[in-house]
Design an enzyme around this catalytic site. Structure first.
Site, short mmCIF file in Angstrom:
data_model
loop_
_atom_site.label_atom_id
_atom_site.label_comp_id
_atom_site.label_asym_id
_atom_site.label_seq_id
_atom_site.Cartn_x
_atom_site.Cartn_y
_atom_site.Cartn_z
N LYS A 84 -10.92 -4.05 18.93
CA LYS A 84 -9.50 -4.32 19.22
C LYS A 84 -9.11 -3.92 20.64
CE LYS A 84 -8.43 -3.99 14.30
NZ LYS A 84 -7.38 -4.11 13.30
N PHE B 63 -4.71 3.08 14.61
CA PHE B 63 -5.13 4.01 13.56
C PHE B 63 -6.18 3.30 12.72
CE2 PHE B 63 -2.49 7.88 12.90
CZ PHE B 63 -1.69 7.78 14.03
N LYS C 143 10.44 -15.91 -10.78
CA LYS C 143 9.54 -14.93 -11.37
C LYS C 143 8.44 -15.63 -12.17
CE LYS C 143 9.54 -10.99 -14.46
NZ LYS C 143 10.28 -10.22 -15.45
N ASP D 31 -3.65 -6.94 5.13
CA ASP D 31 -4.56 -7.89 5.78
C ASP D 31 -4.36 -9.31 5.25
OD1 ASP D 31 -5.88 -6.12 7.51
OD2 ASP D 31 -7.01 -5.29 5.83
N ASN E 270 0.87 -1.18 0.00
CA ASN E 270 0.00 0.00 0.00
C ASN E 270 0.91 1.23 0.00
OD1 ASN E 270 0.52 0.91 2.86
ND2 ASN E 270 -0.16 -1.20 3.20
N LYS F 181 -13.55 -0.36 15.21
CA LYS F 181 -12.22 -0.94 15.43
C LYS F 181 -11.74 -0.69 16.87
CE LYS F 181 -10.93 -0.83 10.60
NZ LYS F 181 -10.27 -0.15 9.49
#
Ligand code: PMT
Length: 402
Positions: free
Chosen positions: A343, A325, A291, A281, A212, A339
């Site tokens: 959590k 976060f 490859k 995730d 990301n 969350k």
């Protein structure tokens, strides 16, 4: 709280050394922070950089002499400067100036100013390695440290004189960073803080991965702010192109599994955990060792779930403060609140993703703080540094009230 130099009176003292040119950049960096900067030079410093350079950049007359200049009484001038200074940097600080200061000698404008000043002073020794390692210089530096001066250790490397070893003046960005650190109140002293930061990369084959756009800026801003405030900081970071923060134990990882292992390795020895990392995730089930060739028009990538590190921490947190976060493109408050509860967190930072000035890779951020008692704080757009300091302010309040 974030230390700002905005409107502060900063004096740069420049001694005669080859590194005097770096003080020109330092002056520019201080001006960028909106400080009022004045420069005092020794006579020898003028042989390396002319006072006019400093005058043009500071917009202020440079002080080079104890004696009257243009009819002014210079001896009064630098006493006035000493009284109005909020902080002082001497860069470079030569062995000669170190010796004079340790002995209380005031025989030129800079050494006289230094005896009159009561504000914090940071010395940046820079000289030939053998001079720096001379027992007299070592003894003088020890005395000055005991007297309350902040001493920035020189870098090691090849010096202008050809000798290799300690003695090089650190880069101006580092001098500024450490100057801010020595001016920042140590309200997190004694706290052990673990911060996670950056992305994770999950290999598909040796040349491709799932990841990301996290740059690590938010997490590093938190780690740096905590270090400046006196905390003992461990930073577990995914791959990033940022320069490594100073005085912080940094553990580099690539994958979510590596981050998971590193977090649990340090868990025991922390009292505050802040998870700003953007953890993948999922990871490919069977990453290939060679490859993958482009033979099929369509292909399917099988994924398996990574451990939710934060959720596991929430189940075992004991008396620790746990902060997460939540990066969200929509329903920021609702998703972050979910969350926070799932959590078992004390605080979650809802981070808006979408606008260019918020979230991934931006220098600014748009966030909300959600607390476990249901309180919500919506903040206006601010720099990631400012978010970091405000977050640490709130965490400190939580530690006091818990
Ligand atoms: O690095 P920058 O470019 O500065 O960008 C900053 C940021 C946008 C990455 C950062 O501010 C941020 O929002 N980080 C959290 C991103 C995220 O992954 O959010 P999430 O909603 O998917 O995860 C929620 C929380 O669980 C996070 O604290 C995350 O670290 C944690 N998590 C998630 C998945 C997982 N497997 N393990 C976890 O611990």
């Amino acid at each position: 709280m974030k230390t700002t130099l905005n409107g502060k009176n900063i004096v740069i003292g420049v001694c005669g050394g080859i590194a005097a040119y770096k003080s020109v950049t330092l002056l520019r960096l201080l001006k960028k922070q909106d400080a009022h900067v004045r420069v005092i030079m020794t006579l020898n410093a003028g042989a390396f950089v002319g006072p006019l350079t400093f005058e043009a950049l500071s917009g202020m007359k440079v002080c080079t002499s104890l004696f009257a200049e243009n009819g002014e009484d210079a001896s009064i001038k630098h006493i006035e400067w000493a009284q109005s200074a909020d902080a002082v940097i001497i860069a470079p600080t030569t062995a000669n100036m170190i010796a004079k200061l340790a002995a209380g000698i005031a025989d030129d404008a800079l050494s006289t100013f230094l005896l009159a000043v009561t504000a914090p002073v940071m010395l940046c020794p820079s000289m030939n390695t053998h001079m720096f390692e001379h027992q007299t210089v070592k003894r003088n530096l020890k005395t000055l440290k005991q007297d309350g001066y902040h001493i920035l250790a020189p870098d090691a490397g090849e010096l202008a004189c050809g000798v290799t070893g300690p003695g090089r003046l650190p880069e101006p960005e580092i001098i500024l960073d450490r100057f801010l650190a020595c001016l920042t109140p140590k309200d997190l002293s004694g706290r052990k803080i673990l911060v996670t930061s950056g992305p994770t990369q999950e290999a598909i084959d040796p040349v491709r991965f799932i990841s990301n756009p996290s740059s690590g800026k938010m997490g590093q801003a938190i780690a740096r702010a905590a270090e400046m405030r006196g905390a003992d900081v461990t930073l577990i970071s995914g791959p990033t192109s940022l320069t490594e923060p100073l005085n912080i134990k940094m553990i580099k990882v690539n994958t979510a599994l590596e981050m998971h292992q590193a977090v649990w390795h340090h868990f025991e020895h922390t009292d505050i955990i802040i998870k700003a990392a953007a953890v993948s995730d999922y990871r490919p089930v069977n990453p290939k060792h060679r490859k993958i060739k482009k033979v099929q028009d369509e292909t399917v990538l099988e994924l398996q779930k990574n451990p939710d590190i934060l959720k596991e921490l929430g189940k075992n947190k004991g008396g620790r403060i746990l902060v997460g976060f939540a990066a969200e493109t929509e329903d920021l408050q609702k998703n972050a609140a979910m969350k926070l509860a799932q959590k078992n967190l004390d605080l979650i930072v809802g981070n808006l993703i979408g606008p260019d000035d918020s979230g991934f890779n931006a220098d600014t951020n748009r966030v909300q703080f959600l607390y476990k008692d249901g309180t919500i704080e919506t903040l206006h757009k601010m720099s990631k540094d400012a978010v970091a300091h405000l977050l640490l302010d709130r965490i400190l309040q939580l530690t006091i009230s818990s």
